[in-house]
Design a protein around this motif. Structure first.
Motif, PDB file in Angstrom:
ATOM      1  N   VAL A 170       0.654  11.238  -5.374  1.00  0.00           N
ATOM      2  CA  VAL A 170       1.489  12.388  -5.023  1.00  0.00           C
ATOM      3  C   VAL A 170       1.890  12.342  -3.553  1.00  0.00           C
ATOM      4  O   VAL A 170       3.026  12.669  -3.194  1.00  0.00           O
ATOM      5  CB  VAL A 170       0.750  13.702  -5.342  1.00  0.00           C
ATOM      6  N   ALA A 171       0.977  11.903  -2.693  1.00  0.00           N
ATOM      7  CA  ALA A 171       1.245  11.867  -1.255  1.00  0.00           C
ATOM      8  C   ALA A 171       2.185  10.741  -0.855  1.00  0.00           C
ATOM      9  O   ALA A 171       2.728  10.747   0.250  1.00  0.00           O
ATOM     10  CB  ALA A 171      -0.065  11.731  -0.492  1.00  0.00           C
ATOM     11  N   SER A 172       2.386   9.778  -1.732  1.00  0.00           N
ATOM     12  CA  SER A 172       3.185   8.603  -1.401  1.00  0.00           C
ATOM     13  C   SER A 172       4.667   8.832  -1.634  1.00  0.00           C
ATOM     14  O   SER A 172       5.091   9.840  -2.218  1.00  0.00           O
ATOM     15  CB  SER A 172       2.728   7.418  -2.249  1.00  0.00           C
ATOM     16  N   GLU A 173       5.460   7.860  -1.224  1.00  0.00           N
ATOM     17  CA  GLU A 173       6.902   7.919  -1.456  1.00  0.00           C
ATOM     18  C   GLU A 173       7.221   7.901  -2.949  1.00  0.00           C
ATOM     19  O   GLU A 173       8.221   8.477  -3.387  1.00  0.00           O
ATOM     20  CB  GLU A 173       7.587   6.742  -0.752  1.00  0.00           C
ATOM     21  N   MET A 230      -1.221  19.761   0.713  1.00  0.00           N
ATOM     22  CA  MET A 230      -1.852  19.634  -0.592  1.00  0.00           C
ATOM     23  C   MET A 230      -2.988  20.636  -0.722  1.00  0.00           C
ATOM     24  O   MET A 230      -3.800  20.795   0.188  1.00  0.00           O
ATOM     25  CB  MET A 230      -2.368  18.207  -0.796  1.00  0.00           C
ATOM     26  N   PHE A 231      -3.023  21.305  -1.879  1.00  0.00           N
ATOM     27  CA  PHE A 231      -4.039  22.304  -2.170  1.00  0.00           C
ATOM     28  C   PHE A 231      -4.865  21.828  -3.367  1.00  0.00           C
ATOM     29  O   PHE A 231      -4.438  20.965  -4.130  1.00  0.00           O
ATOM     30  CB  PHE A 231      -3.388  23.655  -2.483  1.00  0.00           C
ATOM     31  N   PHE A 232      -6.036  22.425  -3.534  1.00  0.00           N
ATOM     32  CA  PHE A 232      -6.927  21.973  -4.600  1.00  0.00           C
ATOM     33  C   PHE A 232      -7.503  23.169  -5.352  1.00  0.00           C
ATOM     34  O   PHE A 232      -7.876  24.170  -4.742  1.00  0.00           O
ATOM     35  CB  PHE A 232      -8.080  21.151  -4.012  1.00  0.00           C
ATOM     36  N   GLY A 233      -7.577  23.051  -6.663  1.00  0.00           N
ATOM     37  CA  GLY A 233      -8.174  24.091  -7.501  1.00  0.00           C
ATOM     38  C   GLY A 233      -7.199  24.561  -8.547  1.00  0.00           C
ATOM     39  O   GLY A 233      -7.366  24.315  -9.736  1.00  0.00           O
ATOM     40  N   MET A 281       0.835  -1.202   0.000  1.00  0.00           N
ATOM     41  CA  MET A 281       0.000   0.000   0.000  1.00  0.00           C
ATOM     42  C   MET A 281       0.872   1.255   0.000  1.00  0.00           C
ATOM     43  O   MET A 281       1.879   1.325   0.698  1.00  0.00           O
ATOM     44  CB  MET A 281      -0.917   0.013   1.211  1.00  0.00           C
ATOM     45  N   LEU A 282       0.451   2.258  -0.767  1.00  0.00           N
ATOM     46  CA  LEU A 282       1.270   3.443  -0.950  1.00  0.00           C
ATOM     47  C   LEU A 282       1.387   4.309   0.301  1.00  0.00           C
ATOM     48  O   LEU A 282       2.392   4.999   0.489  1.00  0.00           O
ATOM     49  CB  LEU A 282       0.703   4.294  -2.090  1.00  0.00           C
ATOM     50  N   LEU A 283       0.352   4.297   1.144  1.00  0.00           N
ATOM     51  CA  LEU A 283       0.316   5.230   2.273  1.00  0.00           C
ATOM     52  C   LEU A 283       0.197   4.534   3.621  1.00  0.00           C
ATOM     53  O   LEU A 283      -0.292   5.117   4.589  1.00  0.00           O
ATOM     54  CB  LEU A 283      -0.852   6.209   2.093  1.00  0.00           C
ATOM     55  N   GLU A 284       0.681   3.324   3.705  1.00  0.00           N
ATOM     56  CA  GLU A 284       0.603   2.573   4.952  1.00  0.00           C
ATOM     57  C   GLU A 284       1.344   3.314   6.064  1.00  0.00           C
ATOM     58  O   GLU A 284       2.446   3.836   5.866  1.00  0.00           O
ATOM     59  CB  GLU A 284       1.199   1.180   4.766  1.00  0.00           C
ATOM     60  N   ASN A 285       0.711   3.396   7.229  1.00  0.00           N
ATOM     61  CA  ASN A 285       1.261   4.057   8.415  1.00  0.00           C
ATOM     62  C   ASN A 285       1.347   5.576   8.283  1.00  0.00           C
ATOM     63  O   ASN A 285       2.018   6.234   9.092  1.00  0.00           O
ATOM     64  CB  ASN A 285       2.654   3.508   8.759  1.00  0.00           C
ATOM     65  N   LYS A 286       0.667   6.144   7.305  1.00  0.00           N
ATOM     66  CA  LYS A 286       0.620   7.595   7.152  1.00  0.00           C
ATOM     67  C   LYS A 286      -0.660   8.147   7.769  1.00  0.00           C
ATOM     68  O   LYS A 286      -1.693   7.483   7.803  1.00  0.00           O
ATOM     69  CB  LYS A 286       0.673   7.990   5.669  1.00  0.00           C
ATOM     70  N   THR A 287      -0.571   9.384   8.241  1.00  0.00           N
ATOM     71  CA  THR A 287      -1.721  10.077   8.814  1.00  0.00           C
ATOM     72  C   THR A 287      -2.110  11.229   7.904  1.00  0.00           C
ATOM     73  O   THR A 287      -1.274  12.084   7.573  1.00  0.00           O
ATOM     74  CB  THR A 287      -1.397  10.623  10.210  1.00  0.00           C
ATOM     75  N   ALA A 288      -3.372  11.251   7.490  1.00  0.00           N
ATOM     76  CA  ALA A 288      -3.863  12.308   6.607  1.00  0.00           C
ATOM     77  C   ALA A 288      -5.020  13.033   7.267  1.00  0.00           C
ATOM     78  O   ALA A 288      -5.935  12.403   7.809  1.00  0.00           O
ATOM     79  CB  ALA A 288      -4.312  11.724   5.270  1.00  0.00           C
ATOM     80  N   VAL A 289      -4.978  14.351   7.225  1.00  0.00           N
ATOM     81  CA  VAL A 289      -6.071  15.184   7.735  1.00  0.00           C
ATOM     82  C   VAL A 289      -6.673  15.914   6.550  1.00  0.00           C
ATOM     83  O   VAL A 289      -5.952  16.568   5.775  1.00  0.00           O
ATOM     84  CB  VAL A 289      -5.568  16.190   8.784  1.00  0.00           C
ATOM     85  N   ILE A 290      -7.996  15.801   6.385  1.00  0.00           N
ATOM     86  CA  ILE A 290      -8.683  16.422   5.260  1.00  0.00           C
ATOM     87  C   ILE A 290      -9.739  17.379   5.793  1.00  0.00           C
ATOM     88  O   ILE A 290     -10.718  16.952   6.415  1.00  0.00           O
ATOM     89  CB  ILE A 290      -9.347  15.382   4.333  1.00  0.00           C
ATOM     90  N   TYR A 291      -9.530  18.662   5.562  1.00  0.00           N
ATOM     91  CA  TYR A 291     -10.518  19.675   5.935  1.00  0.00           C
ATOM     92  C   TYR A 291     -11.517  19.796   4.792  1.00  0.00           C
ATOM     93  O   TYR A 291     -11.145  19.971   3.642  1.00  0.00           O
ATOM     94  CB  TYR A 291      -9.838  21.017   6.201  1.00  0.00           C
ATOM     95  N   GLY A 292     -12.802  19.676   5.132  1.00  0.00           N
ATOM     96  CA  GLY A 292     -13.819  19.546   4.096  1.00  0.00           C
ATOM     97  C   GLY A 292     -13.943  18.098   3.674  1.00  0.00           C
ATOM     98  O   GLY A 292     -14.349  17.796   2.552  1.00  0.00           O
TER      99      GLY A 292
END
Length: 249
Positions: A227-230, A138-141, A1-12
């Protein structure tokens, strides 16, 4: 898995785009924390993630309240040990009118809201990421200088302002090993309100693509996870074009 043991916070995280990113992150092994103001939508996304075997937690957080954002993120880091990915997909209130017809106060309030929430959440994440010497904002738009259209009102102007903010974060945080990336989409057809009145807008996005295709929220989620992965570690201080070539930013 690309993001194993990673913590992600998503606002919205309860919204269409935030939910798609959260789903993709969780599918790749990340532990996702969904923050927003509407419990029902946050819980809906979290329930789908858990049903698929992923890890998701929710919190009611007003991303315009700096104290609330910092308290929530401190609790996340205390629980997990880090914040590896921070995404804010909260945007301004879109006013699709000629600029001359938009009340000055409404225009200023919308752009201010977008910049304020982005500044609050990125400051909170940066505080922890600087200590870690790692992380992704990470930004969006995104900003597409090659394509401008009449009647877009405050929409692209607000996105351009947020992209300028992202660029400034990039130069200030890169020495601490922190990456900054914007996902540029040009519009996601499956995020539009239902109804024939949006058919023209959907078709214009498709027509703008040399492949005659339009990106979806699932496309954004898949690219965001990479993009978020190694494997995406070399991507920073830039926009990633997720538009099937419709944008040239």
């Amino acid at each position: 898995m690309l993001l194993e043991n990673k913590t992600a916070v998503i606002y919205g995280g309860g919204g269409t785009v935030g939910g798609a990113m959260a789903t993709a992150f969780a599918a790749e092994g990340a532990r996702v924390f969904l923050a927003g103001r509407t419990p029902a939508t946050l819980d809906g996304v979290a329930d789908r993630i858990r049903a698929a075997g992923g890890q998701a937690e929710t919190a009611v957080v007003d991303a315009l309240d700096a104290a609330a954002v910092n308290d929530h993120l401190d609790a996340v880091v205390e629980k997990t040990g880090s914040v590896d990915i921070s995404v804010n997909v909260i945007t301004q209130a879109a006013i699709f009118q000629p600029l001359a017809e938009i009340p000055t106060a409404d225009f200023a309030a919308a752009v201010t809201r977008a910049l304020t929430t982005q500044l609050i959440t990125t400051k909170a994440a940066a505080r922890h990421m600087v200590k870690q010497e790692s992380g992704l904002l990470m930004f969006f738009g995104g900003s597409d200088a090659a394509n401008t259209y009449p009647g877009m009102g405050n929409v692209q102007i607000g996105m351009d302002a947020v992209e300028s903010l992202r660029k400034q974060w990039a130069v200030e945080l890169a020495p601490h090993g922190i990456r900054t990336v914007t996902l540029l989409t040009g519009g996601l057809v499956d995020s539009f309100p239902e109804g024939p009145e949006m058919d023209g807008a959907r078709q214009s996005i498709i027509d703008a693509s040399p492949l005659k295709r339009a990106a979806t929220t699932a496309d954004v989620g898949a690219v965001a996870a990479f993009v978020a992965s190694e494997k995406g570690r070399s991507i920073t201080s830039t926009q990633v074009n997720v538009s099937f070539g419709a944008c040239f930013g």
